[in-house]
Design a protein around this motif. Structure first.
Motif, PDB file in Angstrom:
ATOM      1  N   UNK A  23      32.124   7.914 -30.247  1.00  0.00           N
ATOM      2  CA  UNK A  23      32.132   6.799 -31.191  1.00  0.00           C
ATOM      3  C   UNK A  23      31.520   5.537 -30.580  1.00  0.00           C
ATOM      4  N   UNK A  27      25.871   2.753 -33.481  1.00  0.00           N
ATOM      5  CA  UNK A  27      25.422   1.362 -33.601  1.00  0.00           C
ATOM      6  C   UNK A  27      26.124   0.641 -34.751  1.00  0.00           C
ATOM      7  N   UNK A  30      25.743   1.245 -38.520  1.00  0.00           N
ATOM      8  CA  UNK A  30      26.405   2.397 -39.157  1.00  0.00           C
ATOM      9  C   UNK A  30      27.926   2.295 -39.135  1.00  0.00           C
ATOM     10  N   UNK A  87      25.141   6.619 -47.100  1.00  0.00           N
ATOM     11  CA  UNK A  87      24.062   6.999 -46.187  1.00  0.00           C
ATOM     12  C   UNK A  87      22.780   7.329 -46.936  1.00  0.00           C
TER      13      UNK A  87
ATOM     14  N   UNK B  16      33.076  18.719 -36.636  1.00  0.00           N
ATOM     15  CA  UNK B  16      33.450  17.295 -36.697  1.00  0.00           C
ATOM     16  C   UNK B  16      32.749  16.524 -35.578  1.00  0.00           C
ATOM     17  N   UNK B  17      32.791  17.107 -34.350  1.00  0.00           N
ATOM     18  CA  UNK B  17      32.199  16.419 -33.192  1.00  0.00           C
ATOM     19  C   UNK B  17      30.678  16.272 -33.393  1.00  0.00           C
ATOM     20  N   UNK B  20      29.948  13.588 -36.005  1.00  0.00           N
ATOM     21  CA  UNK B  20      30.079  12.222 -35.499  1.00  0.00           C
ATOM     22  C   UNK B  20      28.922  11.899 -34.546  1.00  0.00           C
ATOM     23  N   UNK B  21      28.497  12.890 -33.781  1.00  0.00           N
ATOM     24  CA  UNK B  21      27.371  12.684 -32.858  1.00  0.00           C
ATOM     25  C   UNK B  21      26.111  12.278 -33.626  1.00  0.00           C
ATOM     26  N   UNK B  23      26.029  10.597 -36.236  1.00  0.00           N
ATOM     27  CA  UNK B  23      26.177   9.255 -36.820  1.00  0.00           C
ATOM     28  C   UNK B  23      25.600   8.172 -35.902  1.00  0.00           C
ATOM     29  N   UNK B  24      25.007   8.585 -34.781  1.00  0.00           N
ATOM     30  CA  UNK B  24      24.464   7.586 -33.870  1.00  0.00           C
ATOM     31  C   UNK B  24      23.146   7.007 -34.346  1.00  0.00           C
ATOM     32  N   UNK B  25      22.488   7.665 -35.295  1.00  0.00           N
ATOM     33  CA  UNK B  25      21.215   7.142 -35.784  1.00  0.00           C
ATOM     34  C   UNK B  25      21.189   7.225 -37.299  1.00  0.00           C
ATOM     35  N   UNK B  29      22.296  10.423 -39.743  1.00  0.00           N
ATOM     36  CA  UNK B  29      23.703  10.199 -40.105  1.00  0.00           C
ATOM     37  C   UNK B  29      24.135  10.997 -41.336  1.00  0.00           C
ATOM     38  N   UNK B  30      23.249  11.069 -42.334  1.00  0.00           N
ATOM     39  CA  UNK B  30      23.653  11.743 -43.562  1.00  0.00           C
ATOM     40  C   UNK B  30      23.945  13.215 -43.306  1.00  0.00           C
ATOM     41  N   UNK B  33      27.368  13.605 -41.693  1.00  0.00           N
ATOM     42  CA  UNK B  33      28.482  13.575 -42.641  1.00  0.00           C
ATOM     43  C   UNK B  33      28.611  14.914 -43.366  1.00  0.00           C
ATOM     44  N   UNK B  36      30.193  17.443 -41.098  1.00  0.00           N
ATOM     45  CA  UNK B  36      31.642  17.242 -41.025  1.00  0.00           C
ATOM     46  C   UNK B  36      32.313  17.795 -42.283  1.00  0.00           C
ATOM     47  N   UNK B 241      40.261  12.075 -32.827  1.00  0.00           N
ATOM     48  CA  UNK B 241      38.896  11.551 -33.022  1.00  0.00           C
ATOM     49  C   UNK B 241      38.933  10.287 -33.887  1.00  0.00           C
ATOM     50  N   UNK B 242      39.673  10.360 -34.993  1.00  0.00           N
ATOM     51  CA  UNK B 242      39.754   9.211 -35.897  1.00  0.00           C
ATOM     52  C   UNK B 242      40.518   8.064 -35.232  1.00  0.00           C
ATOM     53  N   UNK B 245      38.151   6.364 -32.950  1.00  0.00           N
ATOM     54  CA  UNK B 245      37.159   5.602 -33.703  1.00  0.00           C
ATOM     55  C   UNK B 245      37.745   4.296 -34.237  1.00  0.00           C
TER      56      UNK B 245
END
Lengths: 97, 458
Positions: A23, A27, A30, A87, B16-17, B20-21, B23-25, B29-30, B33, B36, B241-242, B245
């Motif tokens: 996490x 960035x 997001x 998104x 899930x991992x 979330x990974x 979601x870094x760009x 990201x879509x 999600x 997940x 994880x949540x 976060x």
């Protein structure tokens, strides 16, 4: 401490570390989708709600389980759909031209 | 069969991992999600495979169907400006579900040993606080109740008392002193619900990014605790994880306000106050739409600073059109995003994304701050406290020490604002008295519409 509980504690602690690693690299652009995606992920309590629903026998217990299933389903479905909607709107300069 | 189900749960955790990974760009990201969501579907299928005999099958199916319909309808219909309250609401649902599971399990099976009892009581407490706290946050953001802190004398003492009584009730429950029936557990849950209301009521609207993050973390922890209760690893992993976060976001948000979490939770920040902050001398210059249009049209570099006022006025489309018009005139347009602008982490990013502003025009505070000095016009739309130079210079100001956007370093500053009312913190903003600053009073949407028209005539 039983061995089951010990293993669960291990899993929890390691998952927290992995979570922090994953996490902290997200960035700030997001942050909203991150929050609503993790929001959807904690909808995993639906698994717990269904497990409870399968174990209860009394009418009261069934109502409580149904309530949990309702709330958790709302959480899962709403969370993932909203995140997807958000998104879907993110565009870079290249893609919008 | 049990091993297969456990392996499917592991697959869910991996998804899930990976999700979330990604979601870094913003580019990936879509799909993250969606990954997940796929993981979630696997876990649910595995659960239904393992437990398919339900005593009240029809009712359970109806509950799931209702959740599906209401959840997807709400998620598809909600306006982007209402996103913070929607996120708060869905978060509360998860907390409430975790609390119901633990309470229901307690009444059905009884506390299973010391560890089981602690896990159950923790889940009910944290899940209930998250549920009622999120509902209050929802009501505040929706403005069904007032957004400013709701305080009364002795509030903190009442909160502390509620917590202590509830903890004592928990100990008595675990020791078996209160019996097994649903009533004692119900009372324990009720106290926790009251505690959640009590804790969120005194927190003001501008502190909501912190509160929402914190409630998110709490629901995560409640889900993890329910995993300990049911000895289910996927719940533990997902919950952890949540929890991680939410904790990170909470830390980042309170750092961006330069206030410790305890101050945000218990400080009742943003009450209307009469004293506080020293009065600043100077005159306010009010500009016409034509002045501003000319200024913008002949600028080379413009930075737009959006704030919560932009969301309130729903003026994101007009801002995008302004950007387009200026880009056509070869003006360089960028957006400066303060980490706590708006009512949830990343709120401005979502709002502007909805209006089709490309995300690579949006800059974080640390990146854009050195650029203001080389900027011709800083256009502030509905942002106030995050631009207040008193945060840098006046130790007496309640905002002192909060990192701000260095708007005052631009050659010209234009502020779109409804009136001279102070911002959320209730502090005057010396930026408005700066000789370089021009104020354009009025509703942001109306002002921007006029500005767009005036730009055509420059």
């Amino acid at each position: 401490m039983g061995s089951g509980l010990l293993v669960e504690t291990y899993v929890f602690v390691l998952a927290v570390f992995v979570g922090f690693q994953l996490i902290s690299k997200v960035p700030s652009v997001l942050h909203t989708p991150l929050m609503s995606a993790t929001n959807a992920i904690h909808g995993i309590v639906l698994v717990a709600a269904l497990t409870l629903a399968a174990s209860v026998r009394t009418p009261g217990g069934i109502w409580v389980a149904a309530g949990a299933v309702f709330l958790a389903t709302l959480n899962v479905v709403g969370g993932f759909v909203v995140t997807d909607r958000i998104l879907g709107m993110f565009r870079s300069t290249k893609r919008s031209e | 069969m049990n091993t297969v189900i456990q392996l499917l749960y592991l697959l869910t955790a991996v998804f899930f991992m990976l999700g979330v990974m990604r979601l870094r760009s913003p580019a990936t990201a879509r799909s993250g999600n969606q990954l997940a969501a796929l993981g979630m579907a696997i876990a649910l299928a595995a659960t239904l495979w393992a437990n398919h005999r339900f005593a009240g099958g029809a009712l359970i199916a109806l509950a799931a169907l209702l959740g599906l319909v209401v959840g997807s309808a709400a998620a598809l219909k909600v306006r982007m400006t209402a996103m913070p309250q929607m996120v708060a609401l869905f978060n509360g649902m998860g907390g409430g579900a975790a609390a119901l599971v633990a309470a229901g399990d307690w009444v059905a099976r009884g506390p299973g040993g010391a560890a089981g009892a602690i896990a159950a009581l923790f889940t009910v407490l944290v899940g209930s606080v998250s549920f009622s706290g999120s509902l209050i946050a929802f009501l505040k953001l929706q403005e069904w109740i007032q957004g400013r802190p709701i305080v009364y004398p002795g509030q903190k003492a009442v909160s502390l008392l509620l917590l202590l009584v509830d903890l004592a009730a928990g100990v008595a429950l675990a020791a078996g002193n209160l019996g097994q029936g649903p009533t004692p557990m119900g009372l324990y849950s009720l106290l926790a619900l009251l505690l959640g209301i009590q804790v969120v009521l005194p927190i003001g609207g501008a502190d909501m990014p912190v509160v929402i993050s914190l409630l998110n973390a709490m629901t995560g922890l409640a889900a993890a605790a329910s995993g300990f209760l049911l000895q289910n690893q996927v719940l533990i992993i997902a919950g952890a994880l949540v929890g991680a976060s939410g904790t990170i976001l909470t830390q980042q948000m309170s750092r961006a306000m330069n206030r410790p979490l305890s101050n945000i939770l218990f400080g009742a920040f943003g009450q209307l106050r009469t004293e506080g902050g020293q009065a600043v001398e100077g005159t306010v210059q009010s500009a016409t739409v034509e002045d501003v249009a000319t200024l913008l049209a002949y600028a080379r570099r413009v930075i737009i600073v959006p704030g919560y006022g932009l969301a309130v006025a729903r003026a994101q489309q007009e801002v995008r059109q302004l950007m387009d018009k200026l880009l056509q005139r070869n003006v360089d347009v960028r957006f400066a995003i303060h980490p706590v602008a708006g009512r949830m982490p990343g709120h401005m990013n979502v709002l502007l994304a909805e209006a089709d502003v490309p995300y690579d025009r949006l800059y974080e505070m640390e990146v854009i701050n050195p650029e203001f000095a080389q900027t011709d016009v800083a256009l502030v739309i509905g942002a106030n406290d995050v631009t207040n130079p008193a945060a840098r210079t006046q130790p007496s100001s309640p905002l002192y020490g909060m990192p701000i956007l260095n708007v005052d370093q631009a050659a010209h500053i234009v502020v779109l604002k409804r009136s001279m009312n102070p911002g959320f913190a209730g502090v005057d903003n010396p930026l408005y008295l700066n000789p370089k600053t021009q104020m354009l009073f009025g509703d942001a949407k109306a002002s921007l519409t006029q500005l767009l028209k005036a730009l055509d005539e420059v």
